[in-house]
Write a protein that holds these residues in place. Structure first.
Motif, mmCIF file in Angstrom:
data_model
loop_
_atom_site.group_PDB
_atom_site.id
_atom_site.type_symbol
_atom_site.label_atom_id
_atom_site.label_comp_id
_atom_site.label_asym_id
_atom_site.label_seq_id
_atom_site.Cartn_x
_atom_site.Cartn_y
_atom_site.Cartn_z
ATOM 1 N N GLY A 63 33.586 80.411 39.261
ATOM 2 C CA GLY A 63 34.224 79.123 39.032
ATOM 3 C C GLY A 63 33.285 77.958 39.306
ATOM 4 N N VAL A 64 33.838 76.746 39.258
ATOM 5 C CA VAL A 64 33.046 75.524 39.427
ATOM 6 C C VAL A 64 33.184 74.995 40.854
ATOM 7 C CG1 VAL A 64 32.786 73.120 38.711
ATOM 8 C CG2 VAL A 64 33.307 74.870 37.005
ATOM 9 N N GLY A 65 32.054 74.727 41.512
ATOM 10 C CA GLY A 65 32.074 74.072 42.817
ATOM 11 C C GLY A 65 31.842 75.029 43.970
ATOM 12 N N ARG A 86 22.397 83.845 40.856
ATOM 13 C CA ARG A 86 23.264 82.953 40.083
ATOM 14 C C ARG A 86 22.623 82.664 38.730
ATOM 15 N NH1 ARG A 86 26.343 78.709 38.566
ATOM 16 N NH2 ARG A 86 25.398 76.642 38.597
ATOM 17 N N THR A 89 24.312 76.768 34.807
ATOM 18 C CA THR A 89 23.845 75.617 34.046
ATOM 19 C C THR A 89 23.654 74.447 35.010
ATOM 20 O OG1 THR A 89 26.133 75.025 33.523
ATOM 21 C CG2 THR A 89 24.910 76.235 31.833
ATOM 22 N N PHE A 157 31.555 65.644 40.027
ATOM 23 C CA PHE A 157 31.155 65.802 38.618
ATOM 24 C C PHE A 157 31.336 64.471 37.887
ATOM 25 C CE2 PHE A 157 31.605 67.024 34.189
ATOM 26 C CZ PHE A 157 30.528 67.879 34.030
ATOM 27 N N GLU A 178 23.231 70.687 40.105
ATOM 28 C CA GLU A 178 24.379 71.536 39.772
ATOM 29 C C GLU A 178 25.320 71.601 40.975
ATOM 30 O OE1 GLU A 178 23.525 73.769 42.470
ATOM 31 O OE2 GLU A 178 24.437 75.270 41.171
ATOM 32 N N MET A 179 26.198 72.593 41.042
ATOM 33 C CA MET A 179 27.287 72.511 42.024
ATOM 34 C C MET A 179 27.490 73.729 42.938
ATOM 35 S SD MET A 179 29.999 70.577 39.501
ATOM 36 C CE MET A 179 31.219 70.177 40.743
ATOM 37 N N GLU A 180 26.621 74.711 42.922
ATOM 38 C CA GLU A 180 26.892 75.918 43.722
ATOM 39 C C GLU A 180 25.704 76.553 44.455
ATOM 40 O OE1 GLU A 180 27.587 75.848 40.338
ATOM 41 O OE2 GLU A 180 29.744 75.489 40.340
ATOM 42 N N TYR A 213 27.423 63.603 27.070
ATOM 43 C CA TYR A 213 27.244 64.958 27.607
ATOM 44 C C TYR A 213 27.891 65.977 26.666
ATOM 45 C CZ TYR A 213 27.958 68.932 30.759
ATOM 46 O OH TYR A 213 27.981 70.181 31.317
HETATM 47 O O1 R1X Z 1 27.116 74.035 38.570
HETATM 48 C C1 R1X Z 1 27.751 73.235 37.655
HETATM 49 C C2 R1X Z 1 29.203 73.550 37.456
HETATM 50 O O2 R1X Z 1 29.525 74.873 37.804
HETATM 51 C C3 R1X Z 1 27.120 73.294 36.321
HETATM 52 O O3 R1X Z 1 28.128 73.525 35.391
HETATM 53 C C4 R1X Z 1 29.405 73.379 35.996
HETATM 54 C C5 R1X Z 1 29.999 72.088 35.613
HETATM 55 O O4 R1X Z 1 29.904 71.903 34.228
#
Ligand code: R1X
Length: 245
Positions: A63-65, A86, A89, A157, A178-180, A213
């Motif tokens: 997932g995201v985050g 991982r 993107t 985001f 990115e986020m993770e 984007y």
């Molecule tokens: O890490 C970021 C997140 O999981 C990159 O893509 C996602 C958001 O689009």
């Protein structure tokens, strides 16, 4: 052992795992495996197992985050995973690395909230050098622009009223955001396993460079394809180094 959030049994999970945000990407990766089978799909967490050139590997979406991804990483480690990669993107900080480039994250800046609740300020989020090297080598074999560098992990985001210091991180040498990854690297360190990350750039994170984007382009899809191949080949390379075959 049953892992209640991923809804998998540890007995089914090999020691190598690829992790990605998107459950659909997990399926895409699984299609490249021998004897692939889906074990579970619960919330954003979708788990496949199979083999790459005979090496058993799991593919799991997180997932995201950072906060949600951390649950996935922790349960996989409890299940016995010792190498996490991982495949994600990220947004670029530089025109030298346009959309479609690949970045192997050597370390991540911890601007997320999750790792602050795990370790003290100043504790670094660093990739395992063997995993990073295997990813960089395998990605370079795929062609296109491939770089190694520091990535930034954030939680936000869509921007609010606070200016996120993208410019300063860029000036300090970070290449992508990115986020993770920070969550992955800190948890790997806490739990005594190794981790690495490769990301396909899908646009610009810096406001001065950002256009509209649109991560859904052929250029990005091709980069994702290359990073998947690189991550799978990195598993094969690591398993040889590990003496597993
Ligand atoms: O890490 C970021 C997140 O999981 C990159 O893509 C996602 C958001 O689009």
């Amino acid at each position: 052992m049953f892992l209640p959030i991923l809804q998998i049994h540890s007995e089914d999970i090999p020691s190598y795992a690829l992790v990605c945000g998107d459950p659909m990407r997990a399926e895409l990766i699984s299609r490249k495996l021998e004897e692939a089978r889906e074990l579970s799909f619960s919330r954003e967490y979708r788990t496949f197992v199979g083999r790459i050139s005979g090496v058993p590997v799991a593919v799991v979406s997180h997932g995201v985050g950072s906060a949600g991804a951390a649950i996935c990483f922790e349960e996989l480690i409890r299940a016995g995973v010792t190498t996490l990669i991982r495949v994600g993107t990220a947004g670029s900080y530089s025109e030298e690395n346009p959309a479609g480039s690949l970045i192997v994250s050597t370390a991540a800046v911890r601007t997320d909230g999750l790792t602050r609740q795990l370790v003290p300020d100043g504790f670094p989020a660093v990739g395992d050098s063997r995993v990073v090297e295997a990813l960089y080598e395998a990605a370079s074999e795929q062609g296109g622009i491939v770089r190694k560098g520091i990535t930034v992990t954030l939680d936000v985001f869509f921007q609010g009223v606070v200016d996120f210091p993208h410019k300063q991180f860029k000036q300090a040498g970070a290449v992508a955001v990115e986020m993770e990854i920070a969550a992955l690297y800190v948890i790997a360190s806490l739990r005594g396993v190794r981790a690495g990350a490769i990301v396909a750039l899908d646009g610009y994170a810096d406001a001065d460079l950002a256009e509209v984007y649109d991560p859904n382009t052929d250029v990005v899809a091709q980069a994702v394809e290359r990073e998947i191949q690189a991550a799978l080949q990195a598993v094969v390379k690591l398993s040889i180094l590990d003496g597993n075959r």
